[in-house]
Design an enzyme around this catalytic site. Structure first.
Site, PDB file in Angstrom:
ATOM      1  N   GLY A 162     -18.753  -3.597 -10.174  1.00  0.00           N
ATOM      2  CA  GLY A 162     -18.324  -4.182  -8.910  1.00  0.00           C
ATOM      3  C   GLY A 162     -18.161  -3.093  -7.865  1.00  0.00           C
ATOM      4  O   GLY A 162     -18.663  -1.968  -8.028  1.00  0.00           O
TER       5      GLY A 162
ATOM      6  N   THR B  97      -9.144  -0.857   2.809  1.00  0.00           N
ATOM      7  CA  THR B  97      -9.074  -1.184   1.385  1.00  0.00           C
ATOM      8  C   THR B  97      -9.503  -2.628   1.164  1.00  0.00           C
ATOM      9  O   THR B  97     -10.041  -3.271   2.078  1.00  0.00           O
ATOM     10  CB  THR B  97      -7.668  -0.835   0.819  1.00  0.00           C
ATOM     11  OG1 THR B  97      -7.693  -1.025  -0.592  1.00  0.00           O
ATOM     12  CG2 THR B  97      -6.569  -1.684   1.436  1.00  0.00           C
TER      13      THR B  97
ATOM     14  N   LYS C 138     -14.105  -3.120   2.373  1.00  0.00           N
ATOM     15  CA  LYS C 138     -14.849  -1.844   2.350  1.00  0.00           C
ATOM     16  C   LYS C 138     -16.339  -1.998   2.676  1.00  0.00           C
ATOM     17  O   LYS C 138     -16.932  -1.134   3.311  1.00  0.00           O
ATOM     18  CB  LYS C 138     -14.687  -1.155   0.991  1.00  0.00           C
ATOM     19  CG  LYS C 138     -13.276  -0.622   0.757  1.00  0.00           C
ATOM     20  CD  LYS C 138     -13.211   0.116  -0.562  1.00  0.00           C
ATOM     21  CE  LYS C 138     -11.801   0.588  -0.843  1.00  0.00           C
ATOM     22  NZ  LYS C 138     -11.721   1.372  -2.081  1.00  0.00           N
TER      23      LYS C 138
ATOM     24  N   GLY D 114     -17.810  -1.358 -15.630  1.00  0.00           N
ATOM     25  CA  GLY D 114     -17.701  -2.164 -14.424  1.00  0.00           C
ATOM     26  C   GLY D 114     -18.891  -1.918 -13.520  1.00  0.00           C
ATOM     27  O   GLY D 114     -19.504  -0.834 -13.560  1.00  0.00           O
TER      28      GLY D 114
ATOM     29  N   ASP E 189     -13.672   7.717  -2.215  1.00  0.00           N
ATOM     30  CA  ASP E 189     -13.192   7.284  -3.539  1.00  0.00           C
ATOM     31  C   ASP E 189     -13.804   8.125  -4.670  1.00  0.00           C
ATOM     32  O   ASP E 189     -13.119   8.521  -5.610  1.00  0.00           O
ATOM     33  CB  ASP E 189     -13.525   5.806  -3.781  1.00  0.00           C
ATOM     34  CG  ASP E 189     -12.612   4.883  -2.989  1.00  0.00           C
ATOM     35  OD1 ASP E 189     -11.468   5.278  -2.687  1.00  0.00           O
ATOM     36  OD2 ASP E 189     -13.050   3.771  -2.661  1.00  0.00           O
TER      37      ASP E 189
ATOM     38  N   SER F  30       0.833  -1.212   0.000  1.00  0.00           N
ATOM     39  CA  SER F  30       0.000   0.000   0.000  1.00  0.00           C
ATOM     40  C   SER F  30       0.867   1.261   0.000  1.00  0.00           C
ATOM     41  O   SER F  30       1.869   1.354   0.719  1.00  0.00           O
ATOM     42  CB  SER F  30      -0.890   0.005   1.252  1.00  0.00           C
ATOM     43  OG  SER F  30      -1.520   1.266   1.355  1.00  0.00           O
ATOM     44  N   LYS F  31       0.445   2.238  -0.793  1.00  0.00           N
ATOM     45  CA  LYS F  31       1.160   3.516  -0.821  1.00  0.00           C
ATOM     46  C   LYS F  31       0.569   4.506   0.189  1.00  0.00           C
ATOM     47  O   LYS F  31       1.070   5.617   0.340  1.00  0.00           O
ATOM     48  CB  LYS F  31       1.081   4.121  -2.223  1.00  0.00           C
ATOM     49  CG  LYS F  31       1.799   3.306  -3.278  1.00  0.00           C
ATOM     50  CD  LYS F  31       1.913   4.083  -4.574  1.00  0.00           C
ATOM     51  CE  LYS F  31       2.391   3.234  -5.728  1.00  0.00           C
ATOM     52  NZ  LYS F  31       3.646   2.522  -5.475  1.00  0.00           N
TER      53      LYS F  31
HETATM   54  P1  ATR Z   1     -13.724  -4.460  -7.688  1.00  0.00           P
HETATM   55  O1  ATR Z   1     -13.828  -4.395  -6.183  1.00  0.00           O
HETATM   56  O2  ATR Z   1     -12.338  -4.223  -8.240  1.00  0.00           O
HETATM   57  O3  ATR Z   1     -14.754  -3.624  -8.367  1.00  0.00           O
HETATM   58  P2  ATR Z   1     -15.352  -6.754  -8.226  1.00  0.00           P
HETATM   59  O4  ATR Z   1     -16.378  -6.236  -7.277  1.00  0.00           O
HETATM   60  O5  ATR Z   1     -15.008  -8.205  -8.245  1.00  0.00           O
HETATM   61  O6  ATR Z   1     -13.974  -6.004  -8.051  1.00  0.00           O
HETATM   62  O7  ATR Z   1     -15.821  -6.308  -9.707  1.00  0.00           O
HETATM   63  C1  ATR Z   1     -15.060  -6.619 -10.842  1.00  0.00           C
HETATM   64  C2  ATR Z   1     -15.643  -5.923 -12.064  1.00  0.00           C
HETATM   65  O8  ATR Z   1     -14.800  -6.192 -13.188  1.00  0.00           O
HETATM   66  C3  ATR Z   1     -17.032  -6.407 -12.454  1.00  0.00           C
HETATM   67  O9  ATR Z   1     -17.736  -5.354 -13.070  1.00  0.00           O
HETATM   68  C4  ATR Z   1     -16.698  -7.509 -13.454  1.00  0.00           C
HETATM   69  O10 ATR Z   1     -17.741  -7.792 -14.357  1.00  0.00           O
HETATM   70  P3  ATR Z   1     -18.949  -8.837 -13.965  1.00  0.00           P
HETATM   71  O11 ATR Z   1     -19.928  -8.063 -13.110  1.00  0.00           O
HETATM   72  O12 ATR Z   1     -19.506  -9.267 -15.246  1.00  0.00           O
HETATM   73  O13 ATR Z   1     -18.277  -9.950 -13.189  1.00  0.00           O
HETATM   74  C5  ATR Z   1     -15.554  -6.883 -14.191  1.00  0.00           C
HETATM   75  N1  ATR Z   1     -14.679  -7.868 -14.867  1.00  0.00           N
HETATM   76  C6  ATR Z   1     -13.777  -8.684 -14.293  1.00  0.00           C
HETATM   77  N2  ATR Z   1     -13.142  -9.438 -15.242  1.00  0.00           N
HETATM   78  C7  ATR Z   1     -13.672  -9.070 -16.437  1.00  0.00           C
HETATM   79  C8  ATR Z   1     -13.432  -9.453 -17.803  1.00  0.00           C
HETATM   80  N3  ATR Z   1     -12.541 -10.390 -18.121  1.00  0.00           N
HETATM   81  N4  ATR Z   1     -14.165  -8.856 -18.768  1.00  0.00           N
HETATM   82  C9  ATR Z   1     -15.085  -7.909 -18.460  1.00  0.00           C
HETATM   83  N5  ATR Z   1     -15.341  -7.493 -17.197  1.00  0.00           N
HETATM   84  C10 ATR Z   1     -14.655  -8.053 -16.195  1.00  0.00           C
END
Ligand code: ATR
Length: 277
Positions: free
Chosen positions: A129, A62, A66, A127, A102, A15-16
């Site tokens: 997630g 982190t 979270k 994304g 964030d 971590s930075k």
């Molecule tokens: P984070 O905390 O980094 O957001 P996460 O909650 O696991 O991690 O979410 C990962 C995100 O990256 C999700 O939006 C995931 O898409 P899905 O909802 O379809 O799973 C996306 N993601 C991960 N690998 C991917 C890939 N190879 N192609 C497209 N989207 C990807």
């Protein structure tokens, strides 16, 4: 007496945040300590408890804690409530106050450091997630004109859309939508933000090569190296391509401000970190 702070995560060794907060404290002449504290995957709450007993004033949180941090808190700020996730805990009068900086960090990096005002812009957020959810509502509040959430699993983007819509109702003229990557074929964006975890695994998103408008900012929330998305954006002629180092520093600055009431100067800290990466 020195006020103690920490960042909790798993893994946390690289971590930075300690370096960043120590630089902020140095600027402001503040007597604080800040260290990286690992927690076992099933031991986040116990680690927070230990820090409180030892008199810490607060901590950053982190991956992967979270969500747990927001559940643990006695009070949530609107930002933490909206994101259902917290990266900043303040220990005060026996209570735990949870915040999420964030989104503010991302918006400040884009608007102030990169010089791209978000108001009236067409923004693509990729994304659905934890990382994407953390920045959704601050992007809505930045009064973008159109916000498209794109995700591999459409259902996850649609869930985020419902959440975002609750906040954009009072902003007339603003549009918000959820799409798959293939459905982006007919659209162009002024700002494209990668909040997926594909940078970690060096995978490329299945993006049409038509999404970049002239002058587009391509932003990856990952930092430390050029991701496949950043390379693609450069090849497609995006005007500005940025990693997420500025967001990291700005979210830390927001935390520091919450704890210490002093807004750090982020520019020299970013420059120092760029030297080291
Ligand atoms: P984070 O905390 O980094 O957001 P996460 O909650 O696991 O991690 O979410 C990962 C995100 O990256 C999700 O939006 C995931 O898409 P899905 O909802 O379809 O799973 C996306 N993601 C991960 N690998 C991917 C890939 N190879 N192609 C497209 N989207 C990807």
């Amino acid at each position: 007496m020195t006020d103690k702070y920490a960042v909790i995560g798993n893994p946390i060794a690289h971590s930075k945040s300690p370096l960043i907060h120590r630089m902020f404290a140095g600027q402001a002449g503040q007597d604080i300590s800040y260290e990286a504290v690992p927690a076992p995957l099933d031991g986040f709450a116990a680690t927070v408890e230990r820090l409180r007993e030892e008199g810490y004033k607060g901590c950053n949180v982190t991956v992967p804690f979270k969500l747990e941090a927001s559940n643990l808190a006695s009070y949530l700020t609107p930002e933490a409530l909206e994101a259902n996730s917290a990266n900043t805990l303040t220990f005060k009068d026996g209570a735990i106050i949870a915040n999420n900086t964030d989104g503010a960090g991302l918006v400040r990096d884009i608007e102030l450091n990169l010089g791209v005002p978000l108001q009236g812009k067409r923004v693509l957020l990729m994304g659905a997630g934890g990382a994407a959810r953390g920045v959704l509502v601050p992007l809505v509040f930045a009064k973008v004109q159109r916000l498209v959430i794109a995700n591999r699993t459409l259902g996850n983007a649609q869930e985020m859309l419902l959440h975002g819509q609750r906040f954009h109702e009072d902003l007339p003229g603003m549009e918000i939508a959820a799409k798959t990557y293939a459905e982006l074929r007919d659209e162009q964006f002024d700002v494209v933000i990668n909040a997926t975890s594909t940078g970690l695994t060096d995978e490329m998103l299945p993006l049409p090569d038509t999404i970049f408008a002239p002058g587009t900012l391509a932003y990856d929330m990952m930092y430390g190296r050029e991701t496949p998305f950043m390379k693609f954006a450069r090849e497609q002629g995006a005007a500005i391509v940025s990693d997420g180092l500025g967001m990291l520093v700005e979210q830390a600055a927001e935390s520091f401000y919450i704890w210490r009431g002093v807004r750090p100067d982020t520019k020299p800290v970013m420059a120092k970190l760029r030297e080291k990466t």
